[in-house]
Design a protein around this motif. Structure first.
Motif, PDB file in Angstrom:
ATOM      1  N   ILE A 164     -22.650 -20.198 -25.778  1.00  0.00           N
ATOM      2  CA  ILE A 164     -21.547 -20.149 -24.832  1.00  0.00           C
ATOM      3  C   ILE A 164     -21.594 -18.819 -24.086  1.00  0.00           C
ATOM      4  O   ILE A 164     -21.607 -17.748 -24.689  1.00  0.00           O
ATOM      5  N   LEU A 165     -21.609 -18.892 -22.755  1.00  0.00           N
ATOM      6  CA  LEU A 165     -21.646 -17.688 -21.928  1.00  0.00           C
ATOM      7  C   LEU A 165     -20.261 -17.287 -21.445  1.00  0.00           C
ATOM      8  O   LEU A 165     -19.916 -16.113 -21.454  1.00  0.00           O
ATOM      9  N   GLU A 166     -19.483 -18.250 -20.984  1.00  0.00           N
ATOM     10  CA  GLU A 166     -18.146 -17.977 -20.465  1.00  0.00           C
ATOM     11  C   GLU A 166     -17.216 -19.137 -20.817  1.00  0.00           C
ATOM     12  O   GLU A 166     -17.647 -20.298 -20.805  1.00  0.00           O
ATOM     13  N   VAL A 167     -15.968 -18.835 -21.125  1.00  0.00           N
ATOM     14  CA  VAL A 167     -14.937 -19.839 -21.362  1.00  0.00           C
ATOM     15  C   VAL A 167     -13.758 -19.531 -20.439  1.00  0.00           C
ATOM     16  O   VAL A 167     -13.350 -18.378 -20.316  1.00  0.00           O
ATOM     17  N   ARG A 168     -13.242 -20.560 -19.805  1.00  0.00           N
ATOM     18  CA  ARG A 168     -12.067 -20.397 -18.956  1.00  0.00           C
ATOM     19  C   ARG A 168     -11.066 -21.505 -19.276  1.00  0.00           C
ATOM     20  O   ARG A 168     -11.450 -22.605 -19.691  1.00  0.00           O
ATOM     21  N   GLU A 169      -9.777 -21.206 -19.064  1.00  0.00           N
ATOM     22  CA  GLU A 169      -8.716 -22.141 -19.424  1.00  0.00           C
ATOM     23  C   GLU A 169      -7.747 -22.331 -18.260  1.00  0.00           C
ATOM     24  O   GLU A 169      -7.546 -21.434 -17.445  1.00  0.00           O
ATOM     25  N   ASP A 170      -7.140 -23.509 -18.217  1.00  0.00           N
ATOM     26  CA  ASP A 170      -6.162 -23.804 -17.174  1.00  0.00           C
ATOM     27  C   ASP A 170      -5.351 -25.020 -17.588  1.00  0.00           C
ATOM     28  O   ASP A 170      -5.816 -25.863 -18.366  1.00  0.00           O
ATOM     29  N   ILE A 171      -4.160 -25.116 -17.050  1.00  0.00           N
ATOM     30  CA  ILE A 171      -3.318 -26.279 -17.328  1.00  0.00           C
ATOM     31  C   ILE A 171      -3.929 -27.539 -16.705  1.00  0.00           C
ATOM     32  O   ILE A 171      -3.649 -28.655 -17.133  1.00  0.00           O
ATOM     33  N   GLY A 172      -4.776 -27.374 -15.707  1.00  0.00           N
ATOM     34  CA  GLY A 172      -5.463 -28.493 -15.069  1.00  0.00           C
ATOM     35  C   GLY A 172      -6.919 -28.564 -15.492  1.00  0.00           C
ATOM     36  O   GLY A 172      -7.615 -27.546 -15.521  1.00  0.00           O
ATOM     37  N   ARG A 173      -7.401 -29.749 -15.811  1.00  0.00           N
ATOM     38  CA  ARG A 173      -8.775 -29.884 -16.312  1.00  0.00           C
ATOM     39  C   ARG A 173      -9.809 -29.555 -15.241  1.00  0.00           C
ATOM     40  O   ARG A 173     -10.832 -28.925 -15.528  1.00  0.00           O
ATOM     41  N   HIS A 174      -9.567 -29.960 -13.992  1.00  0.00           N
ATOM     42  CA  HIS A 174     -10.499 -29.652 -12.917  1.00  0.00           C
ATOM     43  C   HIS A 174     -10.519 -28.149 -12.654  1.00  0.00           C
ATOM     44  O   HIS A 174     -11.575 -27.565 -12.396  1.00  0.00           O
ATOM     45  N   ASN A 175      -9.346 -27.531 -12.725  1.00  0.00           N
ATOM     46  CA  ASN A 175      -9.262 -26.090 -12.507  1.00  0.00           C
ATOM     47  C   ASN A 175     -10.044 -25.325 -13.568  1.00  0.00           C
ATOM     48  O   ASN A 175     -10.726 -24.337 -13.273  1.00  0.00           O
ATOM     49  N   ALA A 176      -9.914 -25.756 -14.832  1.00  0.00           N
ATOM     50  CA  ALA A 176     -10.631 -25.078 -15.916  1.00  0.00           C
ATOM     51  C   ALA A 176     -12.134 -25.148 -15.688  1.00  0.00           C
ATOM     52  O   ALA A 176     -12.856 -24.162 -15.882  1.00  0.00           O
ATOM     53  N   MET A 177     -12.609 -26.306 -15.259  1.00  0.00           N
ATOM     54  CA  MET A 177     -14.051 -26.459 -15.015  1.00  0.00           C
ATOM     55  C   MET A 177     -14.498 -25.589 -13.853  1.00  0.00           C
ATOM     56  O   MET A 177     -15.538 -24.919 -13.926  1.00  0.00           O
TER      57      MET A 177
END
Length: 250
Positions: A164-177
């Motif tokens: 794993i290089l980077e992890v990002r989070e968001d309330i929206g699944r498309h936004n997280a990706m």
């Protein structure tokens, strides 16, 4: 089994920190392009990933500058400065309404824009289900925001050879990706797989192919159109089925 008194339950809920959500505008060369409801973190990554995954630009080098603007409680905006030729082409796919946190294609003004032409990937070696499972498990410990708020956020990670290089989070699944893709592009690190805690509709496949990622692994069963697009564009598509079993669809 004991049942909490309603007043105690209300007090407990009020004391809990909830995931933030705010309107986030993406502008191109100062011109309004799209507005999303999103978690207001890692917004430069969000804008960069969105530009690539929506084929606004084909390479991150096409983004000349990224500028973040804050408007207090009204939200934030991120401006991408790009070449004028790319700018005018992008305006033809302008999003005409606000996208909700669960929306990937809201606001596009035509069917043609929703199902854009993709350039197929070159065949990419498929990872094993064991390595994908280990990556999903490792991502859980890296979901910082989800830990702070006790849930309610999607996560996406970019990986290279099972790391794993980077992890990002968001309330929206498309936004997280988009945030995860943007983080990888801005870092300059090569990556060959994106994993996400969400279900998979066709727009996530389009994003992965546009970002030239060889493998997409999701947490739930994909749609029939998602599988069709993955097969047509040589994308390795896996469903984790919430950690209990794995299916390779393409």
């Amino acid at each position: 089994m004991s049942i909490l008194d309603p007043e105690q339950q209300t007090l407990s809920d009020n004391n809990r920190k909830l995931p933030p959500e705010a309107p986030i505008a993406i502008t191109l060369n100062g011109e309004g392009f799209a507005v999303f409801m999103a978690t207001p973190e890692d917004l430069e990554d969000f804008a960069a990933g969105f530009a690539i995954s929506e084929s606004i630009v084909s390479n991150f080098s096409d983004v000349l500058a990224i500028t973040l603007h804050e408007y207090g409680h009204e939200g934030k905006s991120v401006n991408l400065q790009i070449d004028d030729e790319l700018f005018f082409v992008a305006l033809k796919r302008r999003r005409l309404m606000t996208g909700t946190s669960g929306c990937g294609l809201c606001g596009l003004d035509s069917i043609r824009a929703a199902l854009r032409t993709l350039t197929p990937l070159s065949p990419h070696p498929a990872p094993t289900t064991q390595s994908i499972g280990a990556t999903f498990e490792a991502m859980q410990s890296k979901q910082t925001l989800n830990g702070i708020y006790g849930g309610g956020l999607h996560a996406a990670a970019i990986c290279c050879e099972d790391n794993i290089l980077e992890v990002r989070e968001d309330i929206g699944r498309h936004n997280a990706m988009d945030k995860a893709l943007g983080a990888g592009l801005r870092s300059g690190k090569p990556f060959d797989m994106v994993i996400t805690t969400s279900r998979c509709s066709s727009d996530l496949v389009q994003k992965a192919v546009s970002a030239r990622v060889g493998t997409l692994a999701v947490m739930a069963t994909p749609s029939d159109l998602a599988v069709k697009l993955a097969q047509e564009n040589c994308l390795n598509l896996y469903s984790c089925n919430r950690g209990y079993s794995f299916t390779r669809y393409s």
